[in-house]
Design a protein around this motif. Sequence first.
Motif, mmCIF file in Angstrom:
data_model
loop_
_atom_site.group_PDB
_atom_site.id
_atom_site.type_symbol
_atom_site.label_atom_id
_atom_site.label_comp_id
_atom_site.label_asym_id
_atom_site.label_seq_id
_atom_site.Cartn_x
_atom_site.Cartn_y
_atom_site.Cartn_z
ATOM 1 N N GLU A 183 -4.723 -2.909 2.071
ATOM 2 C CA GLU A 183 -5.120 -3.661 3.253
ATOM 3 C C GLU A 183 -5.325 -2.675 4.399
ATOM 4 O O GLU A 183 -4.431 -1.904 4.745
ATOM 5 C CB GLU A 183 -4.059 -4.695 3.629
ATOM 6 N N SER A 184 -6.547 -2.701 4.945
ATOM 7 C CA SER A 184 -6.887 -1.874 6.106
ATOM 8 C C SER A 184 -6.587 -0.395 5.854
ATOM 9 O O SER A 184 -5.859 0.253 6.612
ATOM 10 C CB SER A 184 -6.134 -2.367 7.349
ATOM 11 N N PRO A 234 1.841 -4.844 -0.012
ATOM 12 C CA PRO A 234 2.599 -5.063 1.226
ATOM 13 C C PRO A 234 3.690 -6.108 1.071
ATOM 14 O O PRO A 234 4.709 -6.049 1.751
ATOM 15 C CB PRO A 234 1.520 -5.522 2.221
ATOM 16 N N SER A 235 3.497 -7.066 0.157
ATOM 17 C CA SER A 235 4.513 -8.091 -0.046
ATOM 18 C C SER A 235 5.811 -7.502 -0.603
ATOM 19 O O SER A 235 6.878 -8.095 -0.448
ATOM 20 C CB SER A 235 3.985 -9.173 -1.004
ATOM 21 N N LEU A 236 5.717 -6.330 -1.248
ATOM 22 C CA LEU A 236 6.903 -5.679 -1.799
ATOM 23 C C LEU A 236 7.477 -4.648 -0.855
ATOM 24 O O LEU A 236 8.686 -4.415 -0.839
ATOM 25 C CB LEU A 236 6.569 -5.009 -3.133
ATOM 26 N N ASP A 272 -20.561 11.197 -2.181
ATOM 27 C CA ASP A 272 -19.864 11.605 -0.959
ATOM 28 C C ASP A 272 -19.847 10.381 -0.046
ATOM 29 O O ASP A 272 -20.866 10.013 0.543
ATOM 30 C CB ASP A 272 -20.574 12.765 -0.287
ATOM 31 N N ALA A 273 -18.695 9.711 0.032
ATOM 32 C CA ALA A 273 -18.668 8.432 0.731
ATOM 33 C C ALA A 273 -17.340 8.226 1.440
ATOM 34 O O ALA A 273 -16.291 8.718 1.004
ATOM 35 C CB ALA A 273 -18.916 7.274 -0.245
ATOM 36 N N SER A 274 -17.418 7.474 2.531
ATOM 37 C CA SER A 274 -16.232 7.020 3.260
ATOM 38 C C SER A 274 -16.181 5.506 3.134
ATOM 39 O O SER A 274 -17.154 4.817 3.457
ATOM 40 C CB SER A 274 -16.308 7.437 4.735
ATOM 41 N N VAL A 275 -15.029 4.985 2.663
ATOM 42 C CA VAL A 275 -14.908 3.554 2.361
ATOM 43 C C VAL A 275 -13.718 2.985 3.126
ATOM 44 O O VAL A 275 -12.599 3.515 3.042
ATOM 45 C CB VAL A 275 -14.720 3.325 0.851
ATOM 46 N N ARG A 276 -13.980 1.912 3.860
ATOM 47 C CA ARG A 276 -12.902 1.196 4.554
ATOM 48 C C ARG A 276 -12.527 -0.032 3.735
ATOM 49 O O ARG A 276 -13.318 -0.960 3.574
ATOM 50 C CB ARG A 276 -13.352 0.771 5.958
ATOM 51 N N ILE A 277 -11.306 -0.040 3.198
ATOM 52 C CA ILE A 277 -10.863 -1.142 2.337
ATOM 53 C C ILE A 277 -10.197 -2.207 3.203
ATOM 54 O O ILE A 277 -9.203 -1.952 3.869
ATOM 55 C CB ILE A 277 -9.888 -0.637 1.266
ATOM 56 N N ASP A 278 -10.765 -3.403 3.153
ATOM 57 C CA ASP A 278 -10.156 -4.520 3.872
ATOM 58 C C ASP A 278 -9.031 -5.133 3.045
ATOM 59 O O ASP A 278 -7.954 -5.408 3.574
ATOM 60 C CB ASP A 278 -11.207 -5.576 4.205
ATOM 61 N N ASN A 279 -9.270 -5.374 1.770
ATOM 62 C CA ASN A 279 -8.216 -5.895 0.906
ATOM 63 C C ASN A 279 -8.627 -5.763 -0.560
ATOM 64 O O ASN A 279 -9.815 -5.786 -0.893
ATOM 65 C CB ASN A 279 -7.897 -7.361 1.216
ATOM 66 N N VAL A 280 -7.620 -5.590 -1.400
ATOM 67 C CA VAL A 280 -7.783 -5.625 -2.851
ATOM 68 C C VAL A 280 -6.680 -6.528 -3.382
ATOM 69 O O VAL A 280 -5.492 -6.233 -3.224
ATOM 70 C CB VAL A 280 -7.684 -4.224 -3.491
ATOM 71 N N SER A 335 -9.265 10.606 -1.506
ATOM 72 C CA SER A 335 -8.372 10.981 -0.414
ATOM 73 C C SER A 335 -7.951 9.727 0.347
ATOM 74 O O SER A 335 -8.798 8.940 0.778
ATOM 75 C CB SER A 335 -9.062 11.952 0.544
ATOM 76 N N LEU A 336 -6.645 9.550 0.481
ATOM 77 C CA LEU A 336 -6.058 8.459 1.257
ATOM 78 C C LEU A 336 -5.060 9.063 2.215
ATOM 79 O O LEU A 336 -4.050 9.619 1.788
ATOM 80 C CB LEU A 336 -5.376 7.442 0.334
#
Length: 872
Positions: free
Chosen positions: A232-233, A300-302, A215-223, A259-260
């Motif tokens: 991103e973000s 995002p580049s696309l 059970d976790a909340s993850v903030r993704i900065d970049n992949v 969940s996103l």
Amino acid sequence: MQQSSVPFYLRYPAWPLASRVDPDTMRFLRIVVLIVVLLLLLPFVAVQFFGGPIASRVVAALNARYPTEISVGAYDLSLLRSFPQLSVDLQDVTVQGSDGGSLLDAAHLGCLLDLGSLFGKIRIEGFRVDRGTLTLRTDVDGNTNYQLTGYTPVGNAGAEGAGATSVAFAVNQARLTEVTVRYEDAQLRTDAEFTITDGRFNGDFGAETYTLQTDASVRIDNVDHEDTRYFESETLRLSGTTTIDHAAGTYTFSPLQISLRDLDVAASGSLRPTEEGLSCNLRLASTAGSLEDIVSLLPPSLTGSLTDLETDGLLSLAATVSGEWTQRDYPRINGELLFSEGRIESPRVRIGASDIEFRATFAFVDGPTGGVQTFSVPEFSGNFRGEPFRMRFDLEDLKDPVIDFYADGSLPLATLPAFLPEEQELEAEGMVYFTNLRLQGRYADMIEPRRMSRVSSVGILQIEDGEFTFNDRTLALPTGILKLSDNRLKVENLRVATERSDFTLNGETTNYLPVLLADSLNTKDAALKFTASLRGTAFAIDDILALFTGSEAEKTDAGTPSVRDSLTRRDIARRARMTDVLDGSFAAEVDRWSWDRLEGQDFRGQLEFYRGQLEIRGLTDAMDGEFKVDASTFFRDSTHSSIRLTASSIDAPTFFYQLENFDQDVLTNEHLEGRMNADLLLDLYYDELGDFDYDRFTALGSLEILDGELRDFPLLENFAFALKSADLERVRFTRLANYLEIRDRTIYLPAMFIQSSAINLTLSGSHTFDQYLEYYVRVNAGQVIANKIARHDDRYDPLPARNGFFNLYYTIEGPLEDYRVETDKRAVLADFRRSTYRRDRIRNRLEAAFRRPITLLDDNEAENDDANEGFE
């Protein structure tokens, strides 16, 4: 029987109740309370007496179990921090990875113990990490930095001893708070950085096979994968169960909920690390979410600013991911995305699309070479402003993409901003109509100019009432037709209008796709080859150039000069990239043209571009006369222009005014009248910030002013001894001719004879851009006397040229505000001799540049023999 309304605690007061309890009962109650208090206080007392040794044994156990260097700044034992468990709190913890670098850096690492650890064998049941950084690396051979076996532990002074053997690891829980994970996988060419803001993990971590509750909340900065950014973000929520089998090396999800935003995806199946990468067998399914959530998963580049989309409709997603993910291979993806009865809007577009039907499929197609991954959008239709559109898109083989695109219908130009990066502000109006537009071919051929002939394209695009506003400027495209035919793009009657320009383009170009798809460095050396005509009523050069620079508001808001300079450099680099891909010519006919103060009419000529170079050749009416122009401009990090200019019978004061008086105020447009002929050879330089570089500016020229007049010319006041006051106000001359040279911020004039209504004299010298004067003057003494005796000539006829028995020689030297006038015959004659060499050198350079004789000074000397007197 009625119940009393009086509360029981009022009907039976506490004190009388205590008085009715017998003494033995009261004594028993006191003993019970005392025992409870002692039991509660005992752990705290034990912590005070045994906390240090227990914490020391835990640190020793960590060193023994995890054979790597563990550095601990300080540690203590706490009961309240994790009650009802004990917590050994380690501060400023650093764990070294197997590659010698840092594996974990944490402000606090807590080891959770059961209460029995105070009185018996210590049991570590969990870990808690607060505010830390976990760095995970995998090299190209599959070695990780968390392979800790074989390393010798290095603890601190209080962590050693035999007590480590009396510590048991029964870890079944872990909690991470604000822990940043940096993941670098050279094998899969993937980098990621994300932060576990709050994560709880439960399971029998010591077992060979166990079930992990997440059970976790993850903030993704970049992949990032292969230099492409996919996330991103974004913030993810993970929950579910995972079966971990260490013996088989598998992770089985059953399922894991991801969940996103509003998108909920159930992931089931398994992952298994291999020597070369990762083995996948996953199933993904979702029926909750929106189309913009799916778009947010794309690079995002696309997508540009498509992440700003707001959608409404029915969405479903089902996909499988199976196979090996290695340096050479990707897993197979099969699935389908459906979006129906949809609506799409965007804050940047300010227009909505309705009746959207969208279907996308992913399929792995087996073939003779092992099969290829495909992606297809067989249906994408809807309405914009009541105008229908239909599109199809097929992409075969992600490794070597083959594209088939089709579009028919119409699209408002207001939708374009949604496909641009957010930092590019653009507003658009108007419509573009597609008629059977189709593009087919390999992507590798589309970006390679030499192979573009293998690409098939056909169709017609028609623009109506197009208008684009960006950088606080407006570009209008009222009408125009673009026709595609393989590698050719034909432009018919494309009208272009800005605030001060209005012209129409017709022509044909090739290599349009390689240029449109070129990367920022144009590594494929793409060039847009074209032949076109430009005809219009007005063409403002500065107005057109301004379209490719930032807005004035942007520079005003930039704040510091360094930020403004960086914006200017960006604009210059942008212009250089644009001109570097142009290779062709325009046959230009313009009724009116302008560039800052410069203005002209009826330009007829050629504009030729060649890879960062612009050639302009033509004739134009300007300054009430005629110009012949032959100019070359080179666009690089700094700009350089080389100009050959021939002027015929132009208005002299207009010439000086439009050229801003050559950045001097001694002889300006307000002092001069007359018609001028000139041959000028100019080299103009601009620095990296686009400012004119006066230090490098050079010019050679021959000038001739006919039937001219000097009005209120300040330097003539120095010859008041020879002139009447009325003669100082207006000085007429029949012909003023000379060569000039500009270099090192200085204007040089060879000796020239000036025959005027006030005085005849010979003049040479120099004048710097910083207004320092150095002139040499010879005056006919006999004429001075005659001029003083004679009456003032109201007709302002030029005085006759005559040789005298003796002359007067003067030098004028010093700054403009405080120059000196002195008599010095030797200095004047010496400069006249030097100027002969300068005159010949200038004339030879001009004749070589213009490829014709320049006889201006020879004619002047033939008419004025006394101009040469004293040169010997």
